[in-house]
Motif scaffolding. Sequence first.
Motif, PDB file in Angstrom:
ATOM      1  N   GLN A  94      82.609  -0.725 -18.992  1.00  0.00           N
ATOM      2  CA  GLN A  94      81.445  -0.558 -19.737  1.00  0.00           C
ATOM      3  C   GLN A  94      80.538   0.574 -19.199  1.00  0.00           C
ATOM      4  OE1 GLN A  94      79.696  -4.355 -19.204  1.00  0.00           O
ATOM      5  NE2 GLN A  94      80.809  -5.292 -20.137  1.00  0.00           N
ATOM      6  N   ALA A  95      80.283   0.788 -18.225  1.00  0.00           N
ATOM      7  CA  ALA A  95      79.503   2.731 -18.189  1.00  0.00           C
ATOM      8  C   ALA A  95      80.204   3.569 -18.648  1.00  0.00           C
ATOM      9  CB  ALA A  95      78.876   2.991 -16.566  1.00  0.00           C
ATOM     10  N   VAL A  96      81.368   3.648 -18.558  1.00  0.00           N
ATOM     11  CA  VAL A  96      82.996   5.011 -19.749  1.00  0.00           C
ATOM     12  C   VAL A  96      82.155   4.819 -20.752  1.00  0.00           C
ATOM     13  CG1 VAL A  96      84.449   5.437 -19.521  1.00  0.00           C
ATOM     14  CG2 VAL A  96      83.885   5.132 -16.920  1.00  0.00           C
ATOM     15  N   GLU A  97      82.135   4.178 -21.018  1.00  0.00           N
ATOM     16  CA  GLU A  97      81.782   3.345 -22.855  1.00  0.00           C
ATOM     17  C   GLU A  97      80.602   3.826 -23.318  1.00  0.00           C
ATOM     18  OE1 GLU A  97      84.391   3.141 -24.372  1.00  0.00           O
ATOM     19  OE2 GLU A  97      85.592   2.876 -23.297  1.00  0.00           O
ATOM     20  N   GLN A  98      79.623   3.242 -22.627  1.00  0.00           N
ATOM     21  CA  GLN A  98      78.810   3.919 -22.752  1.00  0.00           C
ATOM     22  C   GLN A  98      77.863   4.912 -23.052  1.00  0.00           C
ATOM     23  OE1 GLN A  98      75.612   1.856 -23.885  1.00  0.00           O
ATOM     24  NE2 GLN A  98      73.928   4.004 -23.991  1.00  0.00           N
ATOM     25  N   VAL A  99      78.122   6.386 -21.245  1.00  0.00           N
ATOM     26  CA  VAL A  99      78.544   7.769 -21.611  1.00  0.00           C
ATOM     27  C   VAL A  99      79.052   7.848 -22.616  1.00  0.00           C
ATOM     28  CG1 VAL A  99      78.380   9.369 -20.546  1.00  0.00           C
ATOM     29  CG2 VAL A  99      76.971   7.169 -18.859  1.00  0.00           C
ATOM     30  N   LEU A 100      80.146   8.176 -22.211  1.00  0.00           N
ATOM     31  CA  LEU A 100      81.206   8.212 -23.658  1.00  0.00           C
ATOM     32  C   LEU A 100      80.511   8.690 -25.087  1.00  0.00           C
ATOM     33  CD1 LEU A 100      83.796   9.533 -23.962  1.00  0.00           C
ATOM     34  CD2 LEU A 100      84.629   7.981 -24.431  1.00  0.00           C
ATOM     35  N   GLY A 101      79.703   7.076 -25.242  1.00  0.00           N
ATOM     36  CA  GLY A 101      78.479   7.176 -26.691  1.00  0.00           C
ATOM     37  C   GLY A 101      78.103   8.433 -26.960  1.00  0.00           C
ATOM     38  N   ASP A 102      76.863   7.677 -25.127  1.00  0.00           N
ATOM     39  CA  ASP A 102      75.897   9.051 -25.632  1.00  0.00           C
ATOM     40  C   ASP A 102      76.636  10.631 -25.764  1.00  0.00           C
ATOM     41  OD1 ASP A 102      73.954   7.331 -24.964  1.00  0.00           O
ATOM     42  OD2 ASP A 102      74.199   7.956 -22.569  1.00  0.00           O
ATOM     43  N   TRP A 103      77.591  11.022 -24.720  1.00  0.00           N
ATOM     44  CA  TRP A 103      78.308  12.329 -24.994  1.00  0.00           C
ATOM     45  C   TRP A 103      78.907  12.795 -26.885  1.00  0.00           C
ATOM     46  CZ3 TRP A 103      82.954  14.739 -26.599  1.00  0.00           C
ATOM     47  CH2 TRP A 103      83.115  15.485 -26.189  1.00  0.00           C
ATOM     48  N   LYS A 104      79.561  11.378 -26.758  1.00  0.00           N
ATOM     49  CA  LYS A 104      79.977  11.729 -28.318  1.00  0.00           C
ATOM     50  C   LYS A 104      78.676  12.545 -29.584  1.00  0.00           C
ATOM     51  CE  LYS A 104      84.001   9.537 -28.662  1.00  0.00           C
ATOM     52  NZ  LYS A 104      84.428   7.595 -28.914  1.00  0.00           N
ATOM     53  N   LYS A 105      77.298  11.734 -29.206  1.00  0.00           N
ATOM     54  CA  LYS A 105      76.155  11.843 -30.101  1.00  0.00           C
ATOM     55  C   LYS A 105      75.729  12.869 -30.040  1.00  0.00           C
ATOM     56  CE  LYS A 105      72.524   9.669 -27.987  1.00  0.00           C
ATOM     57  NZ  LYS A 105      71.185   9.437 -27.872  1.00  0.00           N
ATOM     58  N   ASP A 106      75.534  13.315 -28.450  1.00  0.00           N
ATOM     59  CA  ASP A 106      75.100  14.540 -27.940  1.00  0.00           C
ATOM     60  C   ASP A 106      75.916  15.779 -28.465  1.00  0.00           C
ATOM     61  OD1 ASP A 106      73.094  13.389 -26.419  1.00  0.00           O
ATOM     62  OD2 ASP A 106      73.804  13.818 -24.628  1.00  0.00           O
ATOM     63  N   HIS A 107      76.546  15.810 -28.413  1.00  0.00           N
ATOM     64  CA  HIS A 107      77.856  16.011 -29.121  1.00  0.00           C
ATOM     65  C   HIS A 107      77.960  16.535 -30.323  1.00  0.00           C
ATOM     66  CE1 HIS A 107      82.124  18.284 -29.907  1.00  0.00           C
ATOM     67  NE2 HIS A 107      82.154  18.640 -28.824  1.00  0.00           N
TER      68      HIS A 107
END
Length: 149
Positions: A93-106
Amino acid sequence: MAISSPLEMLRERAEEKLNDTTQQLGEVRQRYEQARAQLEQLRHYQQDYQQQLVARAAESGIPVTHLLNYQGFIHSLRKVTQHYNHHVVACEQAVEQVLGDWKKDHRRLNAFNTLKSRADDAAKLKESRQEQKMMDEFASQLFSRRSSV
């Protein structure tokens, strides 16, 4: 050092944020992979221990006290495996959360890059028009001089 435009400053900050998020994503993915590998080791250990119990019982029988010890240990392993499975899910779940943040930042960085590109194109067009205007004025003045001679 030249003073950057506000747009360039925002783009640079978005790039820094994306770099930080990328690093964080790598770290949480690594923790997840380690937790998953450890869970698999626990499951493998539990399965091996159960197979040892069955093999010993089938070979020569096993005293009741040893059987109870085996069963208690296997039960403890099962509990630890279940608990660790929750840890793996939390890591996922932490990976999914940070991946969502990464996509938003990208997406944010891409938006700033697009805006900067558009601003650069507009500046080039303005400069080109100014150069063309100067060339037209120069040609007009040259034509006027030649006509008056």
